[in-house]
Design an enzyme around this catalytic site. Structure first.
Site, PDB file in Angstrom:
ATOM      1  N   CYS A  57       0.843  -1.199   0.000  1.00  0.00           N
ATOM      2  CA  CYS A  57       0.000   0.000   0.000  1.00  0.00           C
ATOM      3  C   CYS A  57       0.883   1.257   0.000  1.00  0.00           C
ATOM      4  CB  CYS A  57      -0.898   0.000   1.241  1.00  0.00           C
ATOM      5  SG  CYS A  57      -2.077   1.371   1.270  1.00  0.00           S
TER       6      CYS A  57
ATOM      7  N   ASP B 152       0.422   3.753   1.756  1.00  0.00           N
ATOM      8  CA  ASP B 152       0.390   4.326   3.107  1.00  0.00           C
ATOM      9  C   ASP B 152       1.808   4.626   3.626  1.00  0.00           C
ATOM     10  OD1 ASP B 152       0.199   4.480   6.065  1.00  0.00           O
ATOM     11  OD2 ASP B 152      -1.886   3.890   5.724  1.00  0.00           O
TER      12      ASP B 152
ATOM     13  N   ARG C 136       2.963   4.791   6.425  1.00  0.00           N
ATOM     14  CA  ARG C 136       3.373   4.038   7.612  1.00  0.00           C
ATOM     15  C   ARG C 136       3.859   2.627   7.275  1.00  0.00           C
ATOM     16  NH1 ARG C 136      -2.320   4.856  10.359  1.00  0.00           N
ATOM     17  NH2 ARG C 136      -2.783   4.282   8.193  1.00  0.00           N
TER      18      ARG C 136
ATOM     19  N   HIS D  79      -2.112  -4.151   4.994  1.00  0.00           N
ATOM     20  CA  HIS D  79      -1.907  -3.738   6.392  1.00  0.00           C
ATOM     21  C   HIS D  79      -3.250  -3.477   7.052  1.00  0.00           C
ATOM     22  CE1 HIS D  79      -2.642   0.691   5.896  1.00  0.00           C
ATOM     23  NE2 HIS D  79      -2.385   0.386   4.655  1.00  0.00           N
TER      24      HIS D  79
ATOM     25  N   CYS E 264      -6.132  -0.112   6.929  1.00  0.00           N
ATOM     26  CA  CYS E 264      -5.901   0.472   5.603  1.00  0.00           C
ATOM     27  C   CYS E 264      -7.045   1.431   5.241  1.00  0.00           C
ATOM     28  CB  CYS E 264      -5.788  -0.630   4.553  1.00  0.00           C
ATOM     29  SG  CYS E 264      -5.441   0.008   2.896  1.00  0.00           S
TER      30      CYS E 264
HETATM   31 CO    CO Z   1      -3.450   1.132   3.051  1.00  0.00          CO
END
Ligand code: CO
Length: 218
Positions: free
Chosen positions: A52, A54, A56, A108, A111
């Site tokens: 992803c 993301d 993080r 994750h 999400c």
């Molecule tokens: Co995500």
């Protein structure tokens, strides 16, 4: 602020990145003087990471790999769609040219893409992108219905990974490569932002056979 002032302001904000970068490069060189020079000759990663976007969930850091050790593709909610030329090109290059040993699809928990897919409200283009996750949720309605909203979201994060593993395994060049006897495996993992731990979803595939998501433990 006038435009020259704004420009300086932005440049100042960016300067931290250059400072970090020079320190990082110097530290690596201090440990291994030829590190960057070696990388200029070739990249030979054993792993393709599909994850992803993301912030993080940074691929290299999570799995402790240095530059040159993992080929990376990231998009919102780690999707592998048969109409996405970007993802397919990465996949084809990884399989046919880099000949990676492992393709790792990593989702994750928590999400935002998965959460948005469950949201009844349309959010424009991103809702189209996330539509396949909504379809997974509809297909697995029976299983998801018994869960609390939090558990439902977590489970859908896992189910999404499992479906993307099947999508990777079913692409023509992955199938062709296996047919030619090329050895590599496709794995589905999930990362916990709350504890920093990766978990194996136990859906690894390493050979042909008309892989359906349903066969991967759904
Ligand atoms: Co995500």
């Amino acid at each position: 602020m006038n435009s020259a002032g704004a420009k300086n302001h932005y440049a100042e904000e960016l300067s931290r990145l250059f400072t970090n970068n020079r320190r990082w490069a110097a530290e690596l060189m201090a440990r291994d003087l030829q590190f960057f020079e070696r990388l200029t000759h070739q990249q030979a990663p054993e792993f393709l990471w599909i994850g992803c976007s993301d912030s993080r969930v940074p691929a290299n850091e999570i799995i402790g790999l240095a530059p040159g050790e993992v080929f990376v593709h990231r998009n919102v909610a780690n999707l592998v769609l048969h109409s996405d030329m970007n993802c397919l090109s990465v996949l084809q290059y990884a399989v046919e040219v880099l000949k990676v040993r492992h393709i790792i699809v990593t989702g994750h928990y928590g999400c935002g893409g998965v959460r948005t897919a469950l949201d009844a409200q349309s959010r424009g283009l991103i809702s189209n992108w996330l539509r396949p996750i909504r379809e997974i949720a509809e297909q697995q309605r029976g299983e998801l219905a018994h869960l609390t909203p939090g558990e439902r979201e977590d489970r859908l994060c896992e189910l999404n990974v499992i479906h993307q593993v099947a999508n990777v395994a079913n692409t023509t060049f992955v199938q062709d490569a296996w047919m030619r006897g090329q050895a590599f495996a496709v794995h589905g993992l999930i990362y916990g932002i709350a504890d920093g731990c990766l978990r194996d979803l136990g859906v690894s595939v390493s050979e042909n056979g008309g892989i359906q998501a349903e066969m991967l433990g759904l």
